[in-house]
Design an enzyme around this catalytic site. Structure first.
Site, short mmCIF file in Angstrom:
data_model
loop_
_atom_site.label_atom_id
_atom_site.label_comp_id
_atom_site.label_asym_id
_atom_site.label_seq_id
_atom_site.Cartn_x
_atom_site.Cartn_y
_atom_site.Cartn_z
N HIS A 196 -4.12 -2.83 -10.42
CA HIS A 196 -3.35 -3.88 -11.06
C HIS A 196 -2.53 -3.37 -12.23
CE1 HIS A 196 -6.06 -7.13 -9.31
NE2 HIS A 196 -4.91 -7.11 -8.70
N ARG A 297 5.47 -8.83 0.87
CA ARG A 297 4.04 -8.67 1.20
C ARG A 297 3.43 -10.08 1.25
NH1 ARG A 297 4.49 -3.76 -2.44
NH2 ARG A 297 3.58 -2.03 -1.28
N ARG A 333 7.05 -9.22 5.97
CA ARG A 333 5.99 -8.47 6.66
C ARG A 333 4.85 -9.45 6.96
NH1 ARG A 333 2.88 -3.64 3.75
NH2 ARG A 333 1.86 -5.39 2.73
N GLU A 422 3.35 3.38 9.41
CA GLU A 422 2.49 3.89 8.34
C GLU A 422 1.23 4.53 8.92
OE1 GLU A 422 1.57 0.53 5.79
OE2 GLU A 422 1.44 -0.82 7.49
N ASN A 445 3.01 4.75 1.51
CA ASN A 445 1.69 4.73 0.84
C ASN A 445 0.59 4.95 1.86
OD1 ASN A 445 3.33 3.86 -1.24
ND2 ASN A 445 2.74 1.72 -1.06
N ASP A 446 0.62 4.16 2.92
CA ASP A 446 -0.42 4.32 3.94
C ASP A 446 -0.17 5.55 4.80
OD1 ASP A 446 -2.49 2.37 3.71
OD2 ASP A 446 -0.96 0.85 4.04
N ARG A 456 -6.21 6.07 -0.47
CA ARG A 456 -5.15 5.85 -1.46
C ARG A 456 -5.65 5.15 -2.71
NH1 ARG A 456 -1.37 1.08 1.16
NH2 ARG A 456 -0.83 0.53 -0.97
N CYS A 493 9.69 1.52 2.63
CA CYS A 493 9.28 0.46 1.70
C CYS A 493 8.05 0.87 0.88
CB CYS A 493 9.02 -0.85 2.43
SG CYS A 493 7.74 -0.71 3.70
C1 PEP Z 1 2.89 1.22 2.40
O1 PEP Z 1 1.80 1.42 2.93
O2 PEP Z 1 3.65 2.15 2.03
C2 PEP Z 1 3.38 -0.14 2.14
C3 PEP Z 1 4.61 -0.37 1.76
O3 PEP Z 1 2.50 -1.17 2.29
P1 PEP Z 1 1.28 -1.52 1.30
O4 PEP Z 1 1.44 -0.70 0.05
O5 PEP Z 1 1.37 -2.98 1.06
O6 PEP Z 1 0.11 -1.12 2.14
MG MG Z 2 0.81 -0.20 3.98
#
Ligand code: PEP
Ligand code: MG
Length: 567
Positions: A196, A297, A333, A422, A445-446, A456, A493
């Site tokens: 957060h 999201r 999404r 991802e 990110n994923d 992560r 993204c």
């Molecule tokens: C990601 O995984 O890069 C992504 C944009 O989705 P989130 O961070 O919501 O998993």
């Molecule tokens: Mg993701």
């Protein structure tokens, strides 16, 4: 030495490293968040267990009330986080846990502490989103303990001048109430890039470094320069470093005013610049200079819901956002519930490895109607508003899943259908995925987490999760090449899109759109405008060849035009 670069530490300086969590730089004196109240050394005997439990529950109720009040004041994403924390304080299971311990002979303060500690251990053992909520619960305990002991609640320092806030960790209650006018930057010893603190710092535009192992050594009044892009805290910075950081800060401020309009490279190649959104206010989100929303999201809209919102409720929420963006594209999404973002109404049950379990599009296996209802609501909102809507599913792993989602979305009446890539399997077969949908968006990110096999949400593996990892970039290149061959858009993204240098590399790898938090847009737009597509391709080649993420970044930084990248 180039005026804006101060690399090597000057005499007397010391650099602490952490994880970059909110872009920008700032210099100022440290103010340390006061430590939370502790249990007294002597444990008194208790009288009536019923009265003792009632005392603890009353303290928790007071905290819940306080948090709800702050939630109403804050609104938006911060408000939702505070509401969720208030719900923790009012959770009957927590009260029952306290009651049990009181009956075993513990006074209210000790029973509260023991009950919260056992919940925290449980949360941490579950990993992901729940592990990060352990800090939120700890904050509830600290506040309730302060009520019980009749001592001041933990509160933000107020030294009477702007300061760099240093803390062990920040609970949402603190982060959401930060005043960007007095908090120059944030440094925490704990926390991760998806916690957060990081999310809120980014949305408030406050530079932040989290997971800074030596943050506890920082003392009140010590001057520091915080670099929220590189994840560095320089203690007692030399005058030239302070001046360079101030120049970067001013340039960013000027950029925010001057780097405007649609994204394009120096030679006019278009790159869509879009916004990542969660629960922000539609009107204020739409006020940002962007070409639309690249990632909504949707699970963030409903995190506080115990039951599934009806189609009509969902339609209303989506329609409000579509209207605010008035003609600009909004990429929705579908729910990405599970693991780090559990939704009570889409709970897959206990799984030993939730990040590898039923999450994202996999919900179509366990609750297909939930997905259908969401698509119906999005389609109705799109029809009612005449908005330009794209819809995409998270965690698509196979071409077959892409096909299945496309059929569901088109069946609901949506026309622009995509997949979030991802999962490495989808990246490897990007050609086949793209043949089944209209566009893809890469969730870096994923994709990092699954490619490097590194959770992560951990603080301990930032190097593996570094989006400059050459293996990750090779996968992005593969997807970009598939997009070029098929003439289909490939967006990014994930957080990687918000780094101006990395954005150049992504474009060089064939990415056609970048979606990010609003404060990152001007610097990325500016970096693109200073480089041709050819430059971007050359920079991408350098990054792909590098042996390590650090070398990849250094090679690209040295080759890129410093006037537009060293912001
Ligand atoms: C990601 O995984 O890069 C992504 C944009 O989705 P989130 O961070 O919501 O998993
Ligand atoms: Mg993701």
């Amino acid at each position: 030495m180039e005026p804006n670069r101060v690399r090597t530490p000057a005499a007397g300086e010391r650099t602490l490293t952490g994880v970059a969590a909110g872009p920008g730089t700032a210099t100022g004196p440290v103010a340390v968040l006061a430590p939370p109240p502790t249990l007294p050394e002597r444990r008194p005997r208790i009288g009536d267990p019923g009265a003792e439990t009632a005392r603890a529950v009353a303290a928790l109720e007071r905290v819940a009330e306080l948090l709800r009040g702050w939630a109403a004041e804050a609104g938006g994403a911060a408000g939702e986080i505070l509401e969720a924390q208030a719900a923790m304080a009012g959770d009957p299971q927590l009260a029952a846990g306290i009651g049990e311990r009181v009956r075993e002979g513990l006074p209210a303060e000790w029973a509260l502490d023991a009950a919260v500690t056992s919940y925290q251990e449980l949360f941490r053992s579950m990993g992901g989103y729940l592990a990060e909520r352990a800090a939120d619960l700890g904050d509830v305990r600290d506040r309730a303990l302060a009520v019980l002991l009749d001592v001041p609640m933990p509160r933000l320092p107020a030294p009477g001048h702007p300061f760099v806030l240093v803390a062990e960790d920040l609970a949402p209650a603190e982060t959401a109430r930060l005043d960007p006018g007095s908090v120059l930057a944030i440094v925490t010893r704990l926390g991760g890039p998806t916690g957060h603190t990081a999310i809120l710092a980014r949305s408030l535009g406050i530079p932040a470094v989290v997971a800074c192992a030596e943050a506890h050594r920082l003392r009140d009044g010590v001057p520091v320069t915080v670099d929220g892009d590189r994840g560095e805290v320089v203690v007692r910075p030399a005058p030239e470093r302070v001046a360079a950081a101030a120049r970067r800060h001013r340039r960013r401020a000027v950029l925010a005013e001057s780097a405007v309009g649609p994204g394009r490279t120096a030679d006019g190649h278009r790159v869509e610049l879009l916004l990542n959104l969660g629960g922000e206010e539609p009107e204020s989100a739409a006020a940002h200079d962007c070409e639309g929303v690249g990632l909504l999201r949707t699970e963030f809209l409903f995190l506080d819901r115990r039951t599934e919102p009806t189609v009509e409720e969902q339609r209303t929420v989506y329609a409000e956002l579509f209207r605010a963006f008035d003609g600009r594209v909004v990429t929705v999404r579908t729910l990405d519930a599970g693991t780090d973002k559990p939704l009570p109404f889409a709970d897959p049950g206990t799984e030993p490895n939730p990040a590898l379990g039923v999450r994202g599009f996999r919900i179509a296996r366990t609750a297909p109607e939930l997905l259908r209802r969401q698509l119906t609501a999005v389609a109705r909102a799109a029809r009612d508003t005449g908005a330009h809507v794209r819809v995409m599913a998270p965690m698509i792993a196979t071409p077959e899943e892409a096909e299945e989602f496309a059929a569901l979305a088109r069946g609901a009446g949506l026309t622009e259908v995509g997949a979030v890539i991802e999962v490495p399997s989808a990246a490897l077969l990007a050609d086949r995925v793209l043949q089944r949908v209209d566009f893809v968006s890469i969730g870096t990110n994923d994709l990092s987490q699954y490619t490097l096999a590194a959770d992560r949400t951990l603080d301990t593996l930032p190097d593996l999760l570094d989006p400059w990892q050459p293996a990750l970039l090779h996968l992005v290149g593969r997807i970009g090449a598939a997009g070029r061959r098929l003439g289909r858009p490939v967006g990014v993204c994930g957080e990687a899109a918000a780094d101006p240098l990395l954005a150049l590399v992504l474009v060089g790898l064939g990415v056609t759109g970048l979606s990010m938090a609003a404060p990152a847009l001007p610097a990325v737009r500016h970096a693109l405008a200073g480089h041709s597509l050819r430059d971007c391709r050359d920079l991408a080649a350098l990054a792909l060849e590098a042996a390590t993420p650090r070398r990849a970044r250094a090679a690209v930084r040295d080759a890129a035009d410093p006037a537009v990248t060293d912001l």
